[in-house]
Design a protein around this motif. Sequence first.
Motif, PDB file in Angstrom:
ATOM      1  N   GLN A   3       0.843  -1.188   0.000  1.00  0.00           N
ATOM      2  CA  GLN A   3       0.000   0.000   0.000  1.00  0.00           C
ATOM      3  C   GLN A   3       0.883   1.245   0.000  1.00  0.00           C
ATOM      4  O   GLN A   3       1.861   1.320   0.726  1.00  0.00           O
ATOM      5  CB  GLN A   3      -0.881   0.017   1.253  1.00  0.00           C
ATOM      6  N   LEU A   5       1.037   5.743  -0.202  1.00  0.00           N
ATOM      7  CA  LEU A   5       0.339   7.023  -0.159  1.00  0.00           C
ATOM      8  C   LEU A   5       0.670   7.844  -1.393  1.00  0.00           C
ATOM      9  O   LEU A   5      -0.165   8.505  -1.973  1.00  0.00           O
ATOM     10  CB  LEU A   5       0.740   7.812   1.100  1.00  0.00           C
ATOM     11  N   ASP A   6       1.947   7.837  -1.768  1.00  0.00           N
ATOM     12  CA  ASP A   6       2.397   8.669  -2.880  1.00  0.00           C
ATOM     13  C   ASP A   6       3.779   8.190  -3.278  1.00  0.00           C
ATOM     14  O   ASP A   6       4.693   8.165  -2.464  1.00  0.00           O
ATOM     15  CB  ASP A   6       2.448  10.132  -2.430  1.00  0.00           C
ATOM     16  N   ARG A 249      -7.117  11.089   2.805  1.00  0.00           N
ATOM     17  CA  ARG A 249      -7.809   9.827   2.518  1.00  0.00           C
ATOM     18  C   ARG A 249      -6.851   8.643   2.421  1.00  0.00           C
ATOM     19  O   ARG A 249      -7.102   7.576   2.992  1.00  0.00           O
ATOM     20  CB  ARG A 249      -8.607   9.955   1.207  1.00  0.00           C
ATOM     21  N   ALA A 250      -5.726   8.817   1.698  1.00  0.00           N
ATOM     22  CA  ALA A 250      -4.772   7.717   1.534  1.00  0.00           C
ATOM     23  C   ALA A 250      -4.171   7.298   2.870  1.00  0.00           C
ATOM     24  O   ALA A 250      -3.938   6.112   3.115  1.00  0.00           O
ATOM     25  CB  ALA A 250      -3.675   8.112   0.552  1.00  0.00           C
ATOM     26  N   GLU A 253      -6.764   5.299   4.733  1.00  0.00           N
ATOM     27  CA  GLU A 253      -6.984   3.993   4.111  1.00  0.00           C
ATOM     28  C   GLU A 253      -5.888   2.992   4.464  1.00  0.00           C
ATOM     29  O   GLU A 253      -6.167   1.833   4.793  1.00  0.00           O
ATOM     30  CB  GLU A 253      -7.100   4.148   2.592  1.00  0.00           C
TER      31      GLU A 253
END
Length: 269
Positions: A3, A5-6, A249-250, A253
Amino acid sequence: MVQTLDASHTAPAAGPHRSDIDIRNVSKSFAVDGGTVQALTDVSLAVRPGEFVSLVGPSGCGKSTLLRLIAGLDVPDSGTVAVDGQKVTKPSLTRGIVFQDHRLLPWLSVEANILLSLNSVAGAAEEKRTRVAELIRLVGLSGFEKALPHQLSGGMSQRAAIARALAPRPRLLLLDEPLGALDSLTRGYLQEELLRLWEHEGIAMVMVTHDVEEAVFLSNRVVVMDPRPGRVRQIFDIAGARPRQRAERAFVEVKQDILDLLHLHRHAA
């Protein structure tokens, strides 16, 4: 699953003290009440230079045991732990460690506690005092050089403990629940301070924490440990510019994905 985020995030710029941690097929057990408890089973993990890695998982999953093996405070039953290509067999000033309890000597001042960690380090006395003064400023304890530990708040004591661990210029810093005993406001402030220190020192850091949000906020990667049978269950890449926005949001999550995985662990136990 990985996962992110960026994908734009990178580790701090290379500095003079870099470290690779290479853990290969490590198992560790302990004798308890006439029986044996398997803390780690065939664990393999690599920590890249300058990376911030957090270990999360329920109590008894082997997080602190793994940290102690990296520190050289324990040795594995099988497998190897190496730092910079050298097998770890004992503690070293090249691997600083900070515990949940600050462990400052109560009869010594902040300055003297930090200076004590430089006793076995080569260098002139004036150079050592300069390093101590630099770290006291860096952790925000200017004006408290002569204070005794009982005169400090919990957060100030932990900042002094972190400064002490950084004084010998270790190649990596190990953190065993360093903020776990602090109130939420102090903890949030020190998370930001720890991130600033990581960026300033440019060294690898490995932290044990039960706080998933803390792990996501600080880390390049979050390693989720499985208590049965003490293995790495999943690794989450947490990329993105810092400081991270906890309401993004990321962020929410990936935090929830880790919590969901830990929730599955608890119900499978």
